[in-house]
Design a protein around this motif. Structure first.
Motif, PDB file in Angstrom:
ATOM      1  N   ARG A  45       2.338   1.564  -3.492  1.00 35.42           N
ATOM      2  CA  ARG A  45       1.302   1.966  -4.448  1.00 35.42           C
ATOM      3  C   ARG A  45       0.978   3.445  -4.297  1.00 35.42           C
ATOM      4  O   ARG A  45       0.898   4.195  -5.304  1.00 35.42           O
ATOM      5  CB  ARG A  45       0.052   1.125  -4.207  1.00 35.42           C
ATOM      6  CG  ARG A  45      -1.136   1.461  -5.116  1.00 35.42           C
ATOM      7  CD  ARG A  45      -2.432   0.973  -4.481  1.00 35.42           C
ATOM      8  NE  ARG A  45      -2.682   1.652  -3.195  1.00 35.42           N
ATOM      9  CZ  ARG A  45      -3.519   1.193  -2.268  1.00 35.42           C
ATOM     10  NH1 ARG A  45      -4.172   0.049  -2.448  1.00 35.42           N
ATOM     11  NH2 ARG A  45      -3.703   1.868  -1.150  1.00 35.42           N
ATOM     12  N   ASP A  46       0.814   3.885  -3.065  1.00 34.49           N
ATOM     13  CA  ASP A  46       0.403   5.268  -2.836  1.00 34.49           C
ATOM     14  C   ASP A  46       1.474   6.267  -3.261  1.00 34.49           C
ATOM     15  O   ASP A  46       1.152   7.390  -3.669  1.00 34.49           O
ATOM     16  CB  ASP A  46       0.050   5.479  -1.367  1.00 34.49           C
ATOM     17  CG  ASP A  46      -1.215   4.732  -0.950  1.00 34.49           C
ATOM     18  OD1 ASP A  46      -1.945   4.253  -1.847  1.00 34.49           O
ATOM     19  OD2 ASP A  46      -1.455   4.614   0.266  1.00 34.49           O
ATOM     20  N   GLU A  55       1.737  -4.372 -10.656  1.00 29.53           N
ATOM     21  CA  GLU A  55       2.520  -4.832  -9.507  1.00 29.53           C
ATOM     22  C   GLU A  55       1.613  -5.079  -8.296  1.00 29.53           C
ATOM     23  O   GLU A  55       1.774  -6.062  -7.574  1.00 29.53           O
ATOM     24  CB  GLU A  55       3.589  -3.802  -9.154  1.00 29.53           C
ATOM     25  CG  GLU A  55       4.683  -3.647 -10.193  1.00 29.53           C
ATOM     26  CD  GLU A  55       4.290  -2.742 -11.351  1.00 29.53           C
ATOM     27  OE1 GLU A  55       5.054  -2.671 -12.326  1.00 29.53           O
ATOM     28  OE2 GLU A  55       3.219  -2.108 -11.265  1.00 29.53           O
ATOM     29  N   THR A  56       0.660  -4.178  -8.097  1.00 27.64           N
ATOM     30  CA  THR A  56      -0.259  -4.347  -6.968  1.00 27.64           C
ATOM     31  C   THR A  56      -1.075  -5.620  -7.123  1.00 27.64           C
ATOM     32  O   THR A  56      -1.292  -6.367  -6.149  1.00 27.64           O
ATOM     33  CB  THR A  56      -1.186  -3.128  -6.870  1.00 27.64           C
ATOM     34  OG1 THR A  56      -0.391  -1.933  -6.715  1.00 27.64           O
ATOM     35  CG2 THR A  56      -2.119  -3.251  -5.683  1.00 27.64           C
ATOM     36  N   PRO A  75      -0.825  -0.641 -11.104  1.00 28.01           N
ATOM     37  CA  PRO A  75      -1.867  -1.665 -10.993  1.00 28.01           C
ATOM     38  C   PRO A  75      -1.348  -3.089 -11.210  1.00 28.01           C
ATOM     39  O   PRO A  75      -1.795  -4.021 -10.536  1.00 28.01           O
ATOM     40  CB  PRO A  75      -2.874  -1.262 -12.073  1.00 28.01           C
ATOM     41  CG  PRO A  75      -2.676   0.210 -12.241  1.00 28.01           C
ATOM     42  CD  PRO A  75      -1.212   0.445 -12.038  1.00 28.01           C
ATOM     43  N   PHE A 114       4.676   1.292  -7.233  1.00 31.00           N
ATOM     44  CA  PHE A 114       3.931   0.169  -7.807  1.00 31.00           C
ATOM     45  C   PHE A 114       2.699   0.698  -8.527  1.00 31.00           C
ATOM     46  O   PHE A 114       1.976   1.559  -8.006  1.00 31.00           O
ATOM     47  CB  PHE A 114       3.477  -0.799  -6.720  1.00 31.00           C
ATOM     48  CG  PHE A 114       4.553  -1.704  -6.186  1.00 31.00           C
ATOM     49  CD1 PHE A 114       5.826  -1.724  -6.731  1.00 31.00           C
ATOM     50  CD2 PHE A 114       4.279  -2.547  -5.123  1.00 31.00           C
ATOM     51  CE1 PHE A 114       6.814  -2.553  -6.226  1.00 31.00           C
ATOM     52  CE2 PHE A 114       5.247  -3.397  -4.620  1.00 31.00           C
ATOM     53  CZ  PHE A 114       6.528  -3.405  -5.166  1.00 31.00           C
ATOM     54  N   ARG A 167       0.832  -1.210   0.000  1.00 30.99           N
ATOM     55  CA  ARG A 167       0.000   0.000   0.000  1.00 30.99           C
ATOM     56  C   ARG A 167       0.865   1.259   0.000  1.00 30.99           C
ATOM     57  O   ARG A 167       0.556   2.237  -0.698  1.00 30.99           O
ATOM     58  CB  ARG A 167      -0.935  -0.009   1.208  1.00 30.99           C
ATOM     59  CG  ARG A 167      -2.096  -0.986   1.086  1.00 30.99           C
ATOM     60  CD  ARG A 167      -3.147  -0.737   2.157  1.00 30.99           C
ATOM     61  NE  ARG A 167      -2.665  -1.073   3.494  1.00 30.99           N
ATOM     62  CZ  ARG A 167      -2.803  -2.272   4.058  1.00 30.99           C
ATOM     63  NH1 ARG A 167      -3.382  -3.265   3.387  1.00 30.99           N
ATOM     64  NH2 ARG A 167      -2.368  -2.493   5.281  1.00 30.99           N
TER      65      ARG A 167
END
Length: 275
Positions: A132-133, A141-142, A139, A137, A129
């Motif tokens: 991603r934020d 990789e997440t 979409p 990362f 998280r």
């Protein structure tokens, strides 16, 4: 960086955080296993929010015999156990949510019913998280880590603890939590019972294979002897070698958070093995 005297290592920090008190709690918790043959721990001399004074370990040259004693002593430390997945040391300041620059989180009692559920939420998804934020990362990789976490939570990778932990009747091992080579010293006295000593923990209750995987991530002198010494006194569960990369995902993701994109390719390659 610590300041050293001949017999002590002294760390200072802003009094606005509990990080040094958390570290001291971890040192004391791990040291409580020494009487049962656990590895020697740098002893706490003085601890406050802005200052931690601990024993300075006198280091020596690595030997195969000492490596085997380190492995055996690590096994006995792990067997001291912990009451739940992700639990902090008992002297941790009330309200502290984790330790370290990326706030490696602990968990509340009963928050995770299995190792896989704990590792998915508190060691994989937590860092994903953040990455991603901040845009490291995307979409794709997440989604990869979502698949790994789903398999973890489903129990696909759950495995028994090493034998001594199981024999102690506890589901969780007592982990150092940051067991890379720089925190595992060979002792100057090569005849010392435990062979080595530990510093700088991020201690919590987890799976013993996580500590051993961390030690393998960046290499360690006579590593094979450490692992053999461990397995000799506390046999590891079948398939443990195939799970090393899975356990290494947590420190790899933390390194992505702390040090940037240089660790991303290795982290993604490792994750793909478990999707």
């Amino acid at each position: 960086m610590p300041r050293f005297t001949p017999d002590t290592a002294i760390k200072t920090a802003s009094a606005a955080t509990d990080e040094l008190l958390c570290e001291a709690a971890g040192l004391r918790w791990l040291a409580a296993a020494e009487e049962a043959g656990g590895i020697r721990i740098a002893h706490v001399i003085e601890a406050a929010r802005d200052r931690l004074v601990e024993e300075r370990i006198k280091t020596g040259a690595p030997t195969r015999a000492a490596a085997r004693r380190i492995g055996a002593a690590l096994a006995r430390m792990h067997a001291a156990g912990a009451p739940w997945w992700g639990c902090p040391p008992p002297d941790t300041p009330r309200g502290a949510r984790g330790i370290g620059r990326a706030l490696t989180p602990w968990a509340e009692s009963g928050a995770a019913k299995s190792w896989g559920a704990f590792f998915a939420e508190y060691r994989i998804a937590y860092y994903v998280r953040i990455l991603r934020d901040e845009g490291t990362f995307g979409p794709r990789e997440t989604a990869l880590f979502d698949r790994v976490c789903a398999r973890l939570a489903a129990g696909d990778f759950d495995a028994p603890q090493p034998a001594l932990v199981c024999d102690a009747g506890t589901c969780c091992a007592r982990l150092h939590g940051d067991l890379w080579a720089g925190n595992v010293f060979y002792l100057a006295d090569t005849d010392a019972r435990t062979g080595g000593a530990l510093i700088d923990p991020m201690a919590y209750g987890g799976h013993a294979e996580t500590d051993l995987a961390m030690l393998q991530l960046f290499g360690y002198p006579y590593l094979d002897d450490v692992l053999a010494g461990y397995d000799e006194v506390s046999p590891l569960a079948d398939g443990w070698r195939e799970r090393v990369g899975l356990h290494q995902l947590a420190p790899l993701l933390l390194h992505c958070v702390l040090f940037g994109g240089g660790y991303v390719p290795e982290t993604l390659d490792t994750a793909r093995q478990y999707r």
